[in-house]
Design a protein around this motif. Structure first.
Motif, PDB file in Angstrom:
ATOM      1  N   GLU A 189       0.820  -1.231   0.000  1.00  0.00           N
ATOM      2  CA  GLU A 189       0.000   0.000   0.000  1.00  0.00           C
ATOM      3  C   GLU A 189       0.845   1.269   0.000  1.00  0.00           C
ATOM      4  OE1 GLU A 189      -0.411  -2.529   2.187  1.00  0.00           O
ATOM      5  OE2 GLU A 189      -2.174  -3.406   1.202  1.00  0.00           O
TER       6      GLU A 189
ATOM      7  N   ASP B 115      -4.452   2.912  -6.988  1.00  0.00           N
ATOM      8  CA  ASP B 115      -4.778   1.476  -6.947  1.00  0.00           C
ATOM      9  C   ASP B 115      -3.891   0.681  -7.905  1.00  0.00           C
ATOM     10  OD1 ASP B 115      -6.704   1.943  -5.044  1.00  0.00           O
ATOM     11  OD2 ASP B 115      -8.279   2.283  -6.533  1.00  0.00           O
TER      12      ASP B 115
ATOM     13  N   ARG C 104      -8.413  -4.292 -12.272  1.00  0.00           N
ATOM     14  CA  ARG C 104      -8.212  -2.890 -12.683  1.00  0.00           C
ATOM     15  C   ARG C 104      -9.239  -2.479 -13.744  1.00  0.00           C
ATOM     16  NH1 ARG C 104      -6.876   0.777 -11.425  1.00  0.00           N
ATOM     17  NH2 ARG C 104      -7.936   0.039  -9.621  1.00  0.00           N
TER      18      ARG C 104
END
Ligand code: ACO
Length: 271
Positions: free
Chosen positions: A126, A234, A265
């Protein structure tokens, strides 16, 4: 900008000692967290309180943070473990290796795991972590730099894995990234001679992504942070996850993993 002086409880001899100075400053500014080793007068030597503070930062990192910068104040990034740990008096409130030796193997291994927790979170998918390294990065200091995804270094950088020279092994999560970055032979050479790796070699062998003049380090890190924040969040997380897993997978498995991430995605972007 939120700012907190991270002071932690915790110690090798006794968890109940009075609050110790961790020497860690922590700031969050939107998507950027900055961790500063802030004991320049002692060359940012690290104690158990330092590692405890790092672990707590990892546990409480705000979700919006995408980039973590780790830096050290003063002439050195970090001179490694606080040498008082090797004395019988130890670090006030945190004991010493001679007190640690008395708690038994299992207890000591658990203490090491706690210390390692301060380093391991810097590789989470992350976030992208960047070590901004000037001057000496010795032992625990070298390992802290290795625990980050990227290393931007000043021309005067001096990496040294000094542990074997002191009768110890590097145990703060640094051995795996070192081998992955420079290869086994070079890692053996660096660790088992405890020699110093300077900027030119660091760049050549893959320890550093970028070498800049000392006065340009802050700007170079800011530029890298801006570039990292310019891509889709993302997609960045998913790509880091893919890259991190690549070494453990076969080409076929990695191709399958790429497809799975891409399907997610495409669904998020166009579904
Ligand atoms: N632990 C505790 N104090 C330290 C440490 C350390 N690791 N490193 C430096 N200091 C202190 C010095 O004792 C000195 O304190 P003083 O001003 O009260 O005397 C102060 O920081 C400045 O140190 P100098 O040696 O004067 O600074 P200089 O810039 O000349 O040298 C250097 C820096 C090369 C990093 C040197 O201090 C050094 O070799 N330190 C020890 C490095 C070491 O062996 N670390 C352990 C590695 S193993 C591991 O991390 C597990």
């Amino acid at each position: 900008m939120a700012e907190a002086q991270a002071q932690q409880r915790g110690g090798i001899a006794d968890d109940g000692f009075a609050e110790a100075e961790s020497g860690v400053r922590y700031e969050v500014d939107g998507e950027i967290a900055t961790i500063t080793l802030a004991r320049p007068e002692k060359r940012n030597a690290q104690t158990f309180a330092t590692w405890s503070a790092l672990a707590r930062i990892g546990e409480s990192l705000p979700e919006q943070v995408r980039v973590v910068v780790v830096k050290g104040e003063g002439p050195s990034f970090s001179a490694g473990i606080d040498l008082r740990m090797f004395t019988s008096e130890g670090v006030p409130g945190q004991g010493s290796f001679s007190t640690a030796a008395k708690i038994g193997d299992a207890g000591f291994e658990q203490r090491i795991r706690q210390a390692q927790a301060g380093f391991l979170w810097l590789r989470r998918p992350e976030i992208v972590s960047i070590a901004a390294v000037q001057g000496h990065a010795i032992g625990a200091g070298f390992q802290l730099a290795l625990s980050c995804d990227l290393r931007i270094v000043a021309e005067d950088v001096a990496f040294c894995m000094k542990e074997p020279a002191l009768g110890l092994v590097p145990d703060l999560t640094g051995t795996k990234p070192l081998v992955e970055l420079v290869g086994l032979a070079k890692a053996i050479d660096i660790c088992l001679t405890a020699r110093t790796v300077h900027a030119d070699e660091a760049m050549r062998i893959g320890l550093a992504e970028q070498v800049v003049a000392r006065g340009d380090l802050e700007q170079a890190v800011s530029d890298k942070v801006a570039a990292l924040l310019s891509v889709n969040r993302d997609a960045a997380v998913a790509t880091k996850r893919l890259l991190q897993g690549a070494r453990q997978r076969t080409l076929e498995e990695q191709s399958v993993a790429e497809g799975i991430e891409q399907a997610a995605r495409i669904k998020a972007l166009f579904g």
